[in-house]
Scaffold this motif. Structure first.
Motif, PDB file in Angstrom:
ATOM      1  N   ALA A 116       6.150   5.534 -29.404  1.00 12.56           N
ATOM      2  CA  ALA A 116       7.325   5.464 -30.027  1.00 12.56           C
ATOM      3  C   ALA A 116       8.094   6.335 -30.736  1.00 12.56           C
ATOM      4  O   ALA A 116       9.257   6.747 -30.724  1.00 12.56           O
ATOM      5  N   GLU A 117       7.252   7.237 -31.469  1.00 15.13           N
ATOM      6  CA  GLU A 117       7.982   8.318 -32.311  1.00 15.13           C
ATOM      7  C   GLU A 117       8.513   9.226 -31.327  1.00 15.13           C
ATOM      8  O   GLU A 117       9.405   9.966 -31.454  1.00 15.13           O
ATOM      9  N   LEU A 162       9.251  -0.858 -28.259  1.00 17.50           N
ATOM     10  CA  LEU A 162      10.201  -0.896 -27.150  1.00 17.50           C
ATOM     11  C   LEU A 162      11.338  -0.079 -27.035  1.00 17.50           C
ATOM     12  O   LEU A 162      11.819   0.544 -28.301  1.00 17.50           O
ATOM     13  N   ALA A 163      11.724   0.411 -26.043  1.00 22.25           N
ATOM     14  CA  ALA A 163      12.706   1.171 -25.933  1.00 22.25           C
ATOM     15  C   ALA A 163      13.896   0.550 -25.055  1.00 22.25           C
ATOM     16  O   ALA A 163      13.420  -0.146 -24.012  1.00 22.25           O
ATOM     17  N   THR A 164      15.056   0.701 -25.271  1.00 22.70           N
ATOM     18  CA  THR A 164      16.084   0.095 -24.516  1.00 22.70           C
ATOM     19  C   THR A 164      16.549   1.367 -23.769  1.00 22.70           C
ATOM     20  O   THR A 164      16.740   2.492 -24.179  1.00 22.70           O
ATOM     21  N   LYS A 172      22.742  -0.913 -16.419  1.00 23.32           N
ATOM     22  CA  LYS A 172      21.757  -1.959 -15.853  1.00 23.32           C
ATOM     23  C   LYS A 172      20.901  -1.558 -17.213  1.00 23.32           C
ATOM     24  O   LYS A 172      19.990  -0.406 -16.907  1.00 23.32           O
ATOM     25  N   LYS A 173      20.883  -2.319 -18.294  1.00 25.14           N
ATOM     26  CA  LYS A 173      20.063  -1.941 -19.564  1.00 25.14           C
ATOM     27  C   LYS A 173      18.742  -2.725 -19.525  1.00 25.14           C
ATOM     28  O   LYS A 173      18.835  -3.817 -18.907  1.00 25.14           O
ATOM     29  N   GLU A 174      17.708  -2.137 -19.833  1.00 27.15           N
ATOM     30  CA  GLU A 174      16.471  -3.309 -19.978  1.00 27.15           C
ATOM     31  C   GLU A 174      15.613  -2.450 -21.270  1.00 27.15           C
ATOM     32  O   GLU A 174      15.686  -1.219 -21.408  1.00 27.15           O
ATOM     33  N   SER A 175      14.939  -3.662 -21.673  1.00 21.41           N
ATOM     34  CA  SER A 175      13.862  -2.987 -22.647  1.00 21.41           C
ATOM     35  C   SER A 175      12.523  -3.175 -22.039  1.00 21.41           C
ATOM     36  O   SER A 175      12.118  -4.038 -21.423  1.00 21.41           O
ATOM     37  N   SER A 191       5.213   2.803 -21.138  1.00 16.67           N
ATOM     38  CA  SER A 191       5.699   2.923 -19.697  1.00 16.67           C
ATOM     39  C   SER A 191       6.455   3.947 -19.173  1.00 16.67           C
ATOM     40  O   SER A 191       6.771   4.239 -18.031  1.00 16.67           O
ATOM     41  N   LEU A 192       7.138   4.818 -20.689  1.00 19.04           N
ATOM     42  CA  LEU A 192       7.902   5.721 -20.057  1.00 19.04           C
ATOM     43  C   LEU A 192       6.969   7.110 -20.150  1.00 19.04           C
ATOM     44  O   LEU A 192       5.956   7.428 -20.886  1.00 19.04           O
ATOM     45  N   VAL A 193       7.429   8.042 -19.114  1.00 20.43           N
ATOM     46  CA  VAL A 193       6.799   9.080 -18.860  1.00 20.43           C
ATOM     47  C   VAL A 193       7.678  10.181 -19.167  1.00 20.43           C
ATOM     48  O   VAL A 193       8.672  10.067 -18.347  1.00 20.43           O
ATOM     49  N   GLU A 194       7.194  11.443 -19.911  1.00 13.07           N
ATOM     50  CA  GLU A 194       7.992  12.601 -20.160  1.00 13.07           C
ATOM     51  C   GLU A 194       7.660  13.552 -19.076  1.00 13.07           C
ATOM     52  O   GLU A 194       6.391  13.856 -18.887  1.00 13.07           O
ATOM     53  N   GLN A 195       8.488  14.106 -18.170  1.00 10.62           N
ATOM     54  CA  GLN A 195       8.167  14.971 -17.234  1.00 10.62           C
ATOM     55  C   GLN A 195       7.840  16.494 -17.597  1.00 10.62           C
ATOM     56  O   GLN A 195       8.828  16.937 -18.453  1.00 10.62           O
TER      57      GLN A 195
END
Length: 59
Positions: free
Chosen positions: A3-4, A36-38, A47-50, A55-59
């Motif tokens: 989250a940070e 959670l991230a929006t 098309k927004k979702e939380s 589950s987010l990946v930084e490339q």
């Protein structure tokens, strides 16, 4: 991702390469209490979702 880091990216002026399920996304807001991230797809800002920040990946 945690989250940070998601919040750092959301507040950043530069666009980071972040993906969700293989799709590039933009982080709009992070709820650090719930981890959670929006988000929205970079090619579909309506098309927004939380989702979980993990589950987010930084490339």
């Amino acid at each position: 991702m945690n989250a940070e880091r998601a919040q750092e990216i959301a507040f950043s002026k530069s666009m980071s390469n972040v993906t969700f399920n293989g799709e590039r996304v933009y982080i709009e807001h992070v709820d650090r209490d719930k981890d959670l991230a929006t988000i929205h797809l970079t090619n579909d800002p309506n098309k927004k979702e939380s989702v979980s920040v993990t589950s987010l990946v930084e490339q």
